[in-house]
Motif scaffolding. Sequence first.
Motif, PDB file in Angstrom:
ATOM      1  N   TYR A 102       0.814  -1.216   0.000  1.00 59.47           N
ATOM      2  CA  TYR A 102       0.000   0.000   0.000  1.00 59.47           C
ATOM      3  C   TYR A 102       0.850   1.271   0.000  1.00 59.47           C
ATOM      4  CZ  TYR A 102      -3.987  -2.994   0.983  1.00 59.47           C
ATOM      5  OH  TYR A 102      -4.970  -3.949   0.900  1.00 59.47           O
ATOM      6  N   GLY A 103       2.181   1.122  -0.115  1.00 65.22           N
ATOM      7  CA  GLY A 103       3.054   2.285  -0.180  1.00 65.22           C
ATOM      8  C   GLY A 103       2.955   3.192   1.030  1.00 65.22           C
ATOM      9  N   LEU A 104       2.856   2.606   2.198  1.00 66.16           N
ATOM     10  CA  LEU A 104       2.612   3.405   3.401  1.00 66.16           C
ATOM     11  C   LEU A 104       3.837   4.203   3.847  1.00 66.16           C
ATOM     12  CD1 LEU A 104       0.497   0.884   5.518  1.00 66.16           C
ATOM     13  CD2 LEU A 104      -0.282   2.737   4.020  1.00 66.16           C
ATOM     14  N   ARG A 105       5.010   3.836   3.386  1.00 72.55           N
ATOM     15  CA  ARG A 105       6.211   4.570   3.802  1.00 72.55           C
ATOM     16  C   ARG A 105       6.262   5.961   3.177  1.00 72.55           C
ATOM     17  NH1 ARG A 105       9.315   1.107   6.605  1.00 72.55           N
ATOM     18  NH2 ARG A 105       9.322  -1.118   6.038  1.00 72.55           N
ATOM     19  N   LEU A 152       0.557   9.301   7.002  1.00 66.64           N
ATOM     20  CA  LEU A 152      -0.237   8.245   7.610  1.00 66.64           C
ATOM     21  C   LEU A 152      -1.322   8.799   8.524  1.00 66.64           C
ATOM     22  CD1 LEU A 152       2.554   5.683   8.579  1.00 66.64           C
ATOM     23  CD2 LEU A 152       1.136   5.744   6.526  1.00 66.64           C
ATOM     24  N   SER A 153      -2.415   8.075   8.542  1.00 65.28           N
ATOM     25  CA  SER A 153      -3.492   8.315   9.502  1.00 65.28           C
ATOM     26  C   SER A 153      -3.915   6.974  10.063  1.00 65.28           C
ATOM     27  CB  SER A 153      -4.685   9.008   8.829  1.00 65.28           C
ATOM     28  OG  SER A 153      -5.302   8.121   7.900  1.00 65.28           O
ATOM     29  N   GLU A 154      -4.522   6.999  11.212  1.00 70.26           N
ATOM     30  CA  GLU A 154      -4.946   5.750  11.832  1.00 70.26           C
ATOM     31  C   GLU A 154      -5.941   5.011  10.942  1.00 70.26           C
ATOM     32  OE1 GLU A 154      -6.963   4.132  16.006  1.00 70.26           O
ATOM     33  OE2 GLU A 154      -6.359   6.233  15.781  1.00 70.26           O
ATOM     34  N   GLN A 155      -6.850   5.762  10.310  1.00 66.87           N
ATOM     35  CA  GLN A 155      -7.854   5.142   9.455  1.00 66.87           C
ATOM     36  C   GLN A 155      -7.215   4.488   8.237  1.00 66.87           C
ATOM     37  OE1 GLN A 155     -11.129   4.732  10.119  1.00 66.87           O
ATOM     38  NE2 GLN A 155     -11.112   3.447   8.286  1.00 66.87           N
ATOM     39  N   LEU A 156      -6.202   5.156   7.667  1.00 65.58           N
ATOM     40  CA  LEU A 156      -5.525   4.607   6.480  1.00 65.58           C
ATOM     41  C   LEU A 156      -4.823   3.295   6.822  1.00 65.58           C
ATOM     42  CD1 LEU A 156      -4.498   4.869   3.550  1.00 65.58           C
ATOM     43  CD2 LEU A 156      -2.573   6.201   4.453  1.00 65.58           C
ATOM     44  N   VAL A 157      -4.110   3.279   7.925  1.00 63.84           N
ATOM     45  CA  VAL A 157      -3.379   2.070   8.323  1.00 63.84           C
ATOM     46  C   VAL A 157      -4.359   0.976   8.718  1.00 63.84           C
ATOM     47  CG1 VAL A 157      -1.736   1.122   9.970  1.00 63.84           C
ATOM     48  CG2 VAL A 157      -1.375   3.416   9.037  1.00 63.84           C
ATOM     49  N   PHE A 158      -5.404   1.346   9.437  1.00 62.65           N
ATOM     50  CA  PHE A 158      -6.397   0.358   9.874  1.00 62.65           C
ATOM     51  C   PHE A 158      -7.058  -0.304   8.668  1.00 62.65           C
ATOM     52  CE2 PHE A 158     -10.479  -1.145  11.366  1.00 62.65           C
ATOM     53  CZ  PHE A 158     -10.186  -1.685  12.615  1.00 62.65           C
ATOM     54  N   ALA A 179      -5.775  -0.588   5.612  1.00 59.42           N
ATOM     55  CA  ALA A 179      -4.795  -1.393   4.876  1.00 59.42           C
ATOM     56  C   ALA A 179      -4.499  -2.711   5.589  1.00 59.42           C
ATOM     57  CB  ALA A 179      -3.499  -0.587   4.710  1.00 59.42           C
ATOM     58  N   PHE A 180      -4.424  -2.674   6.915  1.00 62.43           N
ATOM     59  CA  PHE A 180      -4.042  -3.863   7.672  1.00 62.43           C
ATOM     60  C   PHE A 180      -5.221  -4.763   8.011  1.00 62.43           C
ATOM     61  CE2 PHE A 180       0.044  -1.931   9.722  1.00 62.43           C
ATOM     62  CZ  PHE A 180       0.612  -1.868   8.458  1.00 62.43           C
ATOM     63  N   GLY A 181      -6.362  -4.162   8.268  1.00 64.11           N
ATOM     64  CA  GLY A 181      -7.454  -4.924   8.831  1.00 64.11           C
ATOM     65  C   GLY A 181      -7.354  -4.917  10.348  1.00 64.11           C
ATOM     66  N   GLU A 182      -8.458  -5.179  10.995  1.00 59.72           N
ATOM     67  CA  GLU A 182      -8.510  -5.038  12.459  1.00 59.72           C
ATOM     68  C   GLU A 182      -7.555  -5.996  13.169  1.00 59.72           C
ATOM     69  OE1 GLU A 182     -11.712  -5.187  16.174  1.00 59.72           O
ATOM     70  OE2 GLU A 182     -12.370  -5.630  14.115  1.00 59.72           O
ATOM     71  N   ARG A 183      -7.500  -7.258  12.756  1.00 61.71           N
ATOM     72  CA  ARG A 183      -6.676  -8.246  13.459  1.00 61.71           C
ATOM     73  C   ARG A 183      -5.200  -7.891  13.389  1.00 61.71           C
ATOM     74  NH1 ARG A 183      -3.790 -12.509  11.942  1.00 61.71           N
ATOM     75  NH2 ARG A 183      -4.541 -12.380   9.794  1.00 61.71           N
ATOM     76  N   ARG A 206      -0.210  -3.341  17.076  1.00 56.99           N
ATOM     77  CA  ARG A 206      -0.317  -2.316  18.135  1.00 56.99           C
ATOM     78  C   ARG A 206       0.052  -2.898  19.486  1.00 56.99           C
ATOM     79  NH1 ARG A 206      -6.010   0.617  19.923  1.00 56.99           N
ATOM     80  NH2 ARG A 206      -5.093   2.089  21.418  1.00 56.99           N
ATOM     81  N   ASN A 207      -0.487  -4.050  19.822  1.00 59.13           N
ATOM     82  CA  ASN A 207      -0.197  -4.679  21.111  1.00 59.13           C
ATOM     83  C   ASN A 207       1.272  -5.079  21.222  1.00 59.13           C
ATOM     84  OD1 ASN A 207      -2.883  -4.411  21.834  1.00 59.13           O
ATOM     85  ND2 ASN A 207      -3.434  -6.490  21.194  1.00 59.13           N
ATOM     86  N   ASN A 208       1.804  -5.672  20.150  1.00 59.69           N
ATOM     87  CA  ASN A 208       3.220  -6.082  20.167  1.00 59.69           C
ATOM     88  C   ASN A 208       4.152  -4.890  20.344  1.00 59.69           C
ATOM     89  OD1 ASN A 208       2.409  -8.699  19.795  1.00 59.69           O
ATOM     90  ND2 ASN A 208       3.025  -8.831  17.649  1.00 59.69           N
ATOM     91  N   THR A 209       3.849  -3.793  19.659  1.00 65.94           N
ATOM     92  CA  THR A 209       4.702  -2.602  19.742  1.00 65.94           C
ATOM     93  C   THR A 209       4.614  -1.952  21.112  1.00 65.94           C
ATOM     94  OG1 THR A 209       4.385  -2.209  17.369  1.00 65.94           O
ATOM     95  CG2 THR A 209       5.241  -0.386  18.683  1.00 65.94           C
TER      96      THR A 209
END
Length: 266
Positions: A175-178, A182-188, A190-194, A200-203
């Motif tokens: 998705y060329g995120l680099r 970025l916004s939370e909605q864009l990343v969410f 692209a990744f999906g909730e899981r 997020r939890n791992n980080t």
Amino acid sequence: MLKQGLVAKGLLVVLIVAIATAACVLVVGATAKDVAGWLIPLVGTYVGAAYGASYAFKLQQGKEAAAADRAKVDALNRALMVMCLQYNEVAATWAKMRSFDRGELPRMIGLPAYQAPQFDYRQHVVDLAFLMRFDNAQLILEISIEQGRFDACLDSMQLRSKYFVKTVEPLIEQYGLRSKLLSEQLVFTAFGERIYQTLRNNTNSLYEHFATTEVSLFETIEKLHRTAKQFFPREKFFKVGRVNFMAEPTNGLEGLDLEAESRGIE
């Protein structure tokens, strides 16, 4: 015990000599000169043997005490050395992690996959059992806890890195995120909730482990060093300086004093 035994034997010898002397004078009719001729060498031999045994015992006691103290000093230095090495590892990694900490989303995406180091040095708190005799059982427990915290740091690093490389990086490239703002909605989206929640939890877990361990590990090193110097003020012990983390994280490692205050052995 040896001194009491020597006293008892001395009294016994004096008693035997007194009886023998009286018998020689009364029964045999020996003169004082005759008695002295065999009595003085006998007493001299006993006194020499008794003194030699006492000196040898004290010398052996001194050697054993010195060896015991050396073993304690070595055990304290081993424990300090392990914690100093662990602290250097944690502090250096934490400094790099802080440079990405400009919010939850930047560190989720920006923090790279660090490879957990192969760390062969571990604590053997059983070697510090002698501290329990001086009301320092709590310190032994804290050292053991710090080993667990350090292990948790490496485990959380390895867990996030594997997940990031296998699952997250392909999506970032896809998705060329680099190259995007970025916004939370864009990343969410692209990744999906899981995947989003797992990353997020791992980080967050990784940051929490390193932040708390950097503090607690340094404090435990300070406690053990003070205790070691209290017991053995003339000995030299490992010590590490606190890394000077500046208040504002920057892009990269600028502004972070990674040289710290390396104090080596004190």
